[in-house]
Motif scaffolding. Structure first.
Motif, PDB file in Angstrom:
ATOM      1  N   CYS A  77       0.981  -1.182  -0.089  1.00 45.59           N
ATOM      2  CA  CYS A  77       0.056  -0.003  -0.068  1.00 45.59           C
ATOM      3  C   CYS A  77       0.776   1.164  -0.196  1.00 45.59           C
ATOM      4  N   MET A  78       1.924   1.341   0.893  1.00 43.45           N
ATOM      5  CA  MET A  78       2.780   2.247   0.935  1.00 43.45           C
ATOM      6  C   MET A  78       3.563   2.467  -0.443  1.00 43.45           C
ATOM      7  N   LEU A  79       4.066   1.191  -1.215  1.00 44.03           N
ATOM      8  CA  LEU A  79       4.623   1.416  -2.395  1.00 44.03           C
ATOM      9  C   LEU A  79       3.829   2.005  -3.404  1.00 44.03           C
ATOM     10  N   SER A  80       2.583   1.916  -3.385  1.00 41.86           N
ATOM     11  CA  SER A  80       1.743   2.425  -4.329  1.00 41.86           C
ATOM     12  C   SER A  80       1.799   3.918  -4.207  1.00 41.86           C
ATOM     13  N   LEU A  81       2.081   4.470  -3.122  1.00 44.12           N
ATOM     14  CA  LEU A  81       1.907   5.938  -2.999  1.00 44.12           C
ATOM     15  C   LEU A  81       3.261   6.468  -3.065  1.00 44.12           C
ATOM     16  N   ALA A  82       4.266   5.619  -3.447  1.00 46.09           N
ATOM     17  CA  ALA A  82       5.732   6.086  -3.433  1.00 46.09           C
ATOM     18  C   ALA A  82       5.968   6.462  -5.001  1.00 46.09           C
ATOM     19  N   ARG A  83       6.730   7.971  -4.914  1.00 47.70           N
ATOM     20  CA  ARG A  83       6.911   8.459  -5.999  1.00 47.70           C
ATOM     21  C   ARG A  83       8.420   8.702  -6.302  1.00 47.70           C
ATOM     22  N   GLU A  84       9.305   8.866  -5.062  1.00 43.90           N
ATOM     23  CA  GLU A  84      10.642   8.748  -5.130  1.00 43.90           C
ATOM     24  C   GLU A  84      11.605   7.735  -4.733  1.00 43.90           C
ATOM     25  N   ALA A  93      12.668  -2.316   1.478  1.00 41.48           N
ATOM     26  CA  ALA A  93      13.890  -2.620   2.622  1.00 41.48           C
ATOM     27  C   ALA A  93      13.135  -2.912   3.939  1.00 41.48           C
ATOM     28  N   GLY A  94      11.970  -2.179   4.037  1.00 36.27           N
ATOM     29  CA  GLY A  94      11.177  -2.217   5.303  1.00 36.27           C
ATOM     30  C   GLY A  94      10.166  -3.044   5.471  1.00 36.27           C
ATOM     31  N   PRO A  95       9.010  -2.926   5.425  1.00 36.04           N
ATOM     32  CA  PRO A  95       7.830  -3.815   5.668  1.00 36.04           C
ATOM     33  C   PRO A  95       7.650  -4.933   4.832  1.00 36.04           C
ATOM     34  N   ILE A  96       8.172  -4.534   3.344  1.00 35.72           N
ATOM     35  CA  ILE A  96       7.989  -5.941   2.598  1.00 35.72           C
ATOM     36  C   ILE A  96       9.086  -6.902   2.748  1.00 35.72           C
ATOM     37  N   ALA A  97      10.247  -6.504   2.841  1.00 41.12           N
ATOM     38  CA  ALA A  97      11.306  -7.496   3.453  1.00 41.12           C
ATOM     39  C   ALA A  97      11.101  -8.208   4.865  1.00 41.12           C
ATOM     40  N   LEU A  98      10.527  -7.601   5.757  1.00 42.00           N
ATOM     41  CA  LEU A  98       9.970  -8.013   7.041  1.00 42.00           C
ATOM     42  C   LEU A  98       8.905  -9.029   6.959  1.00 42.00           C
ATOM     43  N   GLY A  99       7.908  -8.677   5.939  1.00 37.98           N
ATOM     44  CA  GLY A  99       6.829  -9.727   5.664  1.00 37.98           C
ATOM     45  C   GLY A  99       7.129 -10.715   4.889  1.00 37.98           C
ATOM     46  N   MET A 100       7.970 -10.578   3.968  1.00 37.28           N
ATOM     47  CA  MET A 100       8.620 -11.657   3.286  1.00 37.28           C
ATOM     48  C   MET A 100       9.354 -12.587   4.380  1.00 37.28           C
ATOM     49  N   ASP A 101      10.141 -11.981   5.040  1.00 35.77           N
ATOM     50  CA  ASP A 101      10.767 -13.035   6.096  1.00 35.77           C
ATOM     51  C   ASP A 101       9.676 -13.822   7.028  1.00 35.77           C
ATOM     52  N   LEU A 102       8.758 -13.245   7.601  1.00 36.01           N
ATOM     53  CA  LEU A 102       7.825 -13.902   8.180  1.00 36.01           C
ATOM     54  C   LEU A 102       7.170 -15.024   7.490  1.00 36.01           C
TER      55      LEU A 102
END
Length: 139
Positions: A77-84, A93-102
C-alpha cells in the motif's frame, strides 16, 4: 504452502520490479542504483531470519503469519503511494522485506516441526511449492 509461494514469488520477481522501475517510475536513475532496492530487500529478508526463529518458537506460526501478511499489505500500500527513490527503497527494505521473512520462515519451520517420520518428504513437497511460486508469480 501458499505463504511460501507468495514469499518466494516476490524474491523471484525482483527483476520484474527493477524492469518496471527502470522504464517508468524511476527512469532518471541508473540500473545499478535501482538494483540496490532488490538487493537490500533480499539481504534484509534473509538476515533477520536469525531473529524470526526464536519468535516462531515463542509465539507459534499463526501470529507470525498474520503479522507478515499485514506487513506485506502495508508495504505494498505504501509502495503504491511512493514516487521517489527513497520511498520505494524504504518500502522494499522495510515492511515488504520483514513481511517476506515472516511469510517464508514460518511455513518452513512449521513443516520441519510437524513432520517427524517423513520430514524429508514434507520439506521436498514444500520446496516444490516454493518452486511453483517462484515461477508463477515472477512471470
Amino acid at each position: 504452502m501458499c505463504a511460501a509461494m507468495g514469499a518466494f514469488g516476490l524474491v523471484a520477481s525482483v527483476g520484474a520490479f527493477q524492469s518496471y522501475y527502470e522504464q517508468h517510475l524511476l527512469s532518471s536513475y541508473s540500473s545499478s542504483q535501482i538494483a540496490w532496492i532488490g538487493s537490500v530487500q533480499t539481504a534484509v529478508c534473509f538476515s533477520i531470519c536469525l531473529f524470526t526463529g526464536p519468535l516462531f518458537d515463542r509465539y507459534g506460526p499463526r501470529r507470525l503469519l498474520v503479522t507478515g501478511t499485514l506487513l506485506l499489505v502495508f508495504g505494498f500500500c505504501m509502495l503504491s503511494l511512493a514516487r521517489e527513490y527513497y520511498a520505494v527503497f524504504l518500502c522494499h527494505a522495510g515492511p515488504i522485506a520483514l513481511g517476506m521473512d515472516l511469510v517464508f520462515l514460518v511455513p518452513m519451520s512449521a513443516v520441519g516441526g510437524w513432520f517427524y517420520r517423513r520430514r524429508g518428504l514434507a520439506l521436498c513437497v514444500w520446496l516444490l511449492v516454493f518452486a511453483d511460486g517462484s515461477g508463477i508469480l515472477s512471470a
